[in-house]
Design an enzyme around this catalytic site. Structure first.
Site, mmCIF file in Angstrom:
data_model
loop_
_atom_site.group_PDB
_atom_site.id
_atom_site.type_symbol
_atom_site.label_atom_id
_atom_site.label_comp_id
_atom_site.label_asym_id
_atom_site.label_seq_id
_atom_site.Cartn_x
_atom_site.Cartn_y
_atom_site.Cartn_z
ATOM 1 N N SER A 9 0.844 -1.202 0.000
ATOM 2 C CA SER A 9 0.000 0.000 0.000
ATOM 3 C C SER A 9 0.874 1.244 0.000
ATOM 4 C CB SER A 9 -0.909 0.005 1.213
ATOM 5 O OG SER A 9 -0.243 0.611 2.297
ATOM 6 N N LYS A 10 0.274 2.316 -0.470
ATOM 7 C CA LYS A 10 1.034 3.564 -0.543
ATOM 8 C C LYS A 10 1.315 4.085 0.862
ATOM 9 C CE LYS A 10 -0.595 4.962 -4.996
ATOM 10 N NZ LYS A 10 -1.245 5.876 -5.862
ATOM 11 N N ARG A 11 0.381 3.878 1.740
ATOM 12 C CA ARG A 11 0.489 4.510 3.048
ATOM 13 C C ARG A 11 1.446 3.776 3.982
ATOM 14 N NH1 ARG A 11 -4.532 4.331 2.073
ATOM 15 N NH2 ARG A 11 -5.191 6.080 0.790
ATOM 16 N N LYS A 12 1.280 2.448 4.033
ATOM 17 C CA LYS A 12 1.999 1.715 5.076
ATOM 18 C C LYS A 12 3.486 1.555 4.786
ATOM 19 C CE LYS A 12 0.484 -2.340 6.248
ATOM 20 N NZ LYS A 12 -0.541 -3.374 6.112
#
Ligand code: GLU
Length: 494
Positions: free
Chosen positions: A262-265
């Site tokens: 994921s982009k966030r994690k």
């Protein structure tokens, strides 16, 4: 390998400047680059900047700068962020191509492949909720297809904005994916979708198709997250009377537990890797193998060698697991392959400015074996620029004491080391000489060399992990080395 057939290959990367260059976009860009170079085709960079709410010039700069950093070049499009567009299909920024989209949208309307839609956001939401309640797939209910002239006049009088909606033919779409082989989708499940918003902004599915045609793109190679978009694009391009490019969808990049990266994690921005001192050559080598392999045991390839071997049809169908250990391993291999002068140059941003070029050149070989990333040099070399007092304050006296020994035993050992080192005058204060003398002293004292070196290392660097000890002392110089050992002796006897 350029034949009349392949020389006409035109591929593109089409990043949206809504965030920093992402690992996945970098890999897609690399695969397109390798494909284009392998067949002697043309590589186009198109900036998909129609999302004005989220796109910024800073992200465009990040993307373009980092592509250059990786060593990826292209033939058409902006060569530098904000710079002039090069190539016969300029402009290559979608925000500057609005007239073209307006013309093509008008053609869709004229031919009856699209229609005006007056639905408000609230009305569409209500339909969606209703479908959800009835366990139906969410899709446009086709209301604006059935309007009378009177309906239209009254919506216009209300001042409603009018969008343009594509009338999706109910048909099965088949295509031969370059990577996945035969793919089939049933477009009758789709529902008509908006191609131009009420505020006049044309949307992704539409502009991507218009531009791929206008720029004569022959092969659309992109991430698997776009696979479900392709049947929409094929329906649109058929309605517009375009020729159909070949499509290829690259497997997703997965975390080691096979969940989607994921982009966030996870750390996904190329900039973050660059800042930590991953070498672009290692990064490229690593990215190339995320979903492809040359089918041999070899693992070290320059970007040129990759382009020689790369076959788009050999890209794997299965998701590619992001293995950070492998990246670290490759980075170490590339770091060790640098000459001392090359490494010194690359270490510059990670080391204090007061270290002059000569010191850097002497430091480079000491660090080479120990670095995973260039940024590791900051900590490893810190002892050189820290003051003697700072280094003394880094550790508790206990740290000086090797395992199985006491402070009372360590103090005399360290004072023997001090006397040994003090006996060497400045011009001879060099790593080999120091090492052989200290080994002999350890022997004479009946200590294992490793145990004997421990308090010296902690005294001199403030740490248990350091560059090679004797080279470190040579670099630090006789005076400061002895001063630090004095300090440690004082700590031991306190
Ligand atoms: N702008 C799209 C993206 O960044 C491009 C997708 C495509 O290659 O068609 O995902």
């Amino acid at each position: 390998m350029s034949t009349p057939e392949t020389a006409r290959v035109r591929v593109r990367m089409a990043p949206s400047p809504t965030g920093p260059l992402h690992i996945g976009t970098a890999r897609t860009s690399l695969y397109n680059y390798l494909f284009a170079r392998h067949v002697g085709g043309t590589y186009v960079l198109r900036v998909e900047d129609t999302d004005v709410a989220r796109g910024t010039p800073e992200w465009e700069r990040d993307i373009i700068d980092n592509l250059h950093w990786l060593g990826i070049s292209w033939d058409e499009g902006p060569q530098v962020a904000g710079g002039e567009d090069i190539g016969p299909h300029a402009p290559y920024r979608q925000s500057q191509r609005m007239e073209l989209y307006a013309g093509e949208a008008a053609r869709l309307l004229e031919s009856g492949h699209a229609y005006h839609c007056w639905c408000t956001h609230e009305e569409l939401e209500a339909v969606r909720r209703e479908q959800e309640r009835n366990h139906e797939p969410p899709r446009y209910n086709g209301r604006c297809l059935r309007l009378t002239d009177a309906d239209r006049a009254s919506f216009a009088a209300e001042g409603r904005k009018v969008a343009i909606r594509f009338r999706v033919p109910a048909e099965t779409i088949r295509f031969d994916d370059l990577i996945r082989g035969e793919v089939e989708f049933d477009n009758s499940l789709l529902g008509d979708f908006v191609v131009v918003r009420g505020d006049g902004m044309p949307l992704y599915h539409f502009v991507v198709v218009v531009d791929d045609q206008a720029m004569a793109i022959t092969h659309v190679v992109r991430g698997e997250d776009h696979l479900s978009n392709t049947p929409k694009h094929i329906a649109l391009l058929r309605a517009l009377g375009y020729r159909e490019p070949r499509f290829g969808h690259i497997p997703l990049i997965l975390n080691p537990d096979r969940s989607k990266m994921s982009k966030r994690k996870e750390q996904t921005a190329i900039t973050a890797y660059r800042e930590q001192g991953y070498l672009p050559e290692a990064m490229v080598n690593f990215l190339a193998f995320l979903g492809w392999s040359p089918g041999t045991e070899e693992e070290i390839f320059s970007i040129g060698e990759l382009a020689e071997r790369f076959e788009i049809g050999d890209v794997h169908k299965a998701g590619a697991v992001f293995d950070k250990d492998r990246l670290d391993y490759l980075n170490g291999v590339y770091i060790r392959a640098l000459t001392d002068a090359q490494l010194a140059l690359r270490l510059r941003p990670y080391l204090p400015a007061i270290l002059d070029d000569r010191s850097l050149l002497r430091l480079a070989p000491l660090l080479k074996e120990r670095l995973v990333r260039l940024a590791d040099a900051t900590e490893l070399a810190a002892f050189l620029t820290e003051s003697d007092a700072q280094v003394g304050a880094m550790y508790e006296a206990d740290l000086l004491v090797p395992k199985g020994r006491s402070a009372a035993e360590t103090a005399p050992a360290l004072s023997i080391a001090r006397d040994t080192l003090a006996g060497v005058t400045e011009p001879d204060f060099a790593s080999e000489e120091l090492e052989s003398l200290c080994r002999a002293a350890a022997d004479a004292h009946g200590w294992k060399a490793g145990d004997f070196f421990r308090p010296i290392r902690v005294a001199v660097t403030g740490r248990t992990v350091s560059p090679p000890l004797f080279g470190s002392m040579e670099l630090l110089g006789r005076e400061r080395t002895l001063a630090r050992i004095e300090l440690a002796l004082a700590r031991l006897s306190a």
